[in-house]
Design a protein around this motif. Structure first.
Motif, PDB file in Angstrom:
ATOM      1  N   VAL A  89       0.865  -1.175   0.000  1.00  0.00           N
ATOM      2  CA  VAL A  89       0.000   0.000   0.000  1.00  0.00           C
ATOM      3  C   VAL A  89       0.900   1.223   0.000  1.00  0.00           C
ATOM      4  N   ASP A 119       1.073   5.476   0.890  1.00  0.00           N
ATOM      5  CA  ASP A 119       0.478   6.598   1.601  1.00  0.00           C
ATOM      6  C   ASP A 119       1.394   7.805   1.435  1.00  0.00           C
ATOM      7  N   SER A 139      -8.416  -4.369   1.935  1.00  0.00           N
ATOM      8  CA  SER A 139      -8.419  -3.549   0.723  1.00  0.00           C
ATOM      9  C   SER A 139      -9.771  -2.912   0.417  1.00  0.00           C
ATOM     10  N   MET A 182     -10.078   0.854  -0.460  1.00  0.00           N
ATOM     11  CA  MET A 182      -8.799   1.421  -0.891  1.00  0.00           C
ATOM     12  C   MET A 182      -8.912   1.947  -2.322  1.00  0.00           C
ATOM     13  N   GLN A 183      -8.232   3.020  -2.592  1.00  0.00           N
ATOM     14  CA  GLN A 183      -8.201   3.589  -3.931  1.00  0.00           C
ATOM     15  C   GLN A 183      -6.997   3.058  -4.699  1.00  0.00           C
TER      16      GLN A 183
END
Length: 228
Positions: A80, A82, A175, A178-179
């Motif tokens: 992921v 961020d 998930s 999630m984008q």
């Protein structure tokens, strides 16, 4: 999952194997209560998150994203991304934080591999800029060629690994909502410039090096470019 709860539950489950039946029962009861409260499945306790070095931009470039994907493929993990920012001299600077998620050894290998290879990519790209006076677009084309070469050799050396069932289940659960990541696409130059920069990057990528810790903790140096 909050790492504090993860570690606490692990310790409680270890205590639940105690020879003292009262201590074991109390520990098991507390662990079960914590897992229920925080909606944690027991197999999730084997999953950890490992962050890579921060990348100094808000959106990864497409060749950087490709490197992340190649590393995830050989480690059997998912990742992921961020963002975070720091204020320096009155200006905001954005960073991308890549986190590999999987079984402990796999996630650590992925983060280590990415950091080692990204450092080499960054240096190769910088050297290319200095040697040829390359602009940002040309550097990015060079980077794309470098990652195509180094990434394919990485998979050739280690092989592509399926994610363990625990990781698959963890991803399905975490998930939701999630984008998808949208990396910054490298702009094409003229056919001649694109081919020249990408080709030089591809050749440099063959010299990528990765130190892989073996099972006995010795370092085995692998020259990715030597694999045909």
């Amino acid at each position: 999952m909050d790492k504090r709860y993860q570690e606490k539950i692990r310790k409680l489950l270890a205590l639940s194997q105690s020879d003292n039946p009262h201590e074991a029962e109390a520990a098991k009861r507390q662990a079960t209560a914590l897992m229920k409260k925080h909606r944690i499945d027991e197999d999730e306790l084997e999953i950890i998150e490992v962050n890579t070095r921060l990348i100094p931009r808000k959106n990864l470039k497409d060749f950087e994203f490709s490197l992340v994907s190649a590393v995830a493929a050989i480690a059997g993990v998912y990742c992921v991304q961020d963002y975070e920012h720091k204020v320096r001299r009155g200006r905001i600077q954005w960073f991308t934080k890549v986190t590999f998620i999987g079984l402990e050894r796999d996630a650590q290998l992925a983060a280590y591999s990415f950091d080692v290879l990204y450092q080499q990519l960054d240096k190769a790209r910088s050297d290319f800029k200095k040697k040829f006076g390359a602009n940002t677009q040309q550097q990015d084309l060079f980077g794309r060629g470098w990652v195509i070469s180094a990434g394919s050799k990485l998979v050739n050396v280690f092989g592509q690994r399926d994610q363990p069932s625990e990781v698959v289940n963890h991803y399905k659960k975490k998930s939701v909502g999630m984008q998808p990541v949208k990396p910054r696409k490298t702009k094409e130059g003229s056919t001649e410039v694109t081919l020249a920069c990408s080709s030089m990057g591809y050749m440099q990528g063959k010299d990528a090096l990765l130190n892989q810790a073996t099972t006995n903790q010795q370092e085995q140096q692998l020259r990715l470019g030597s694999i045909q």
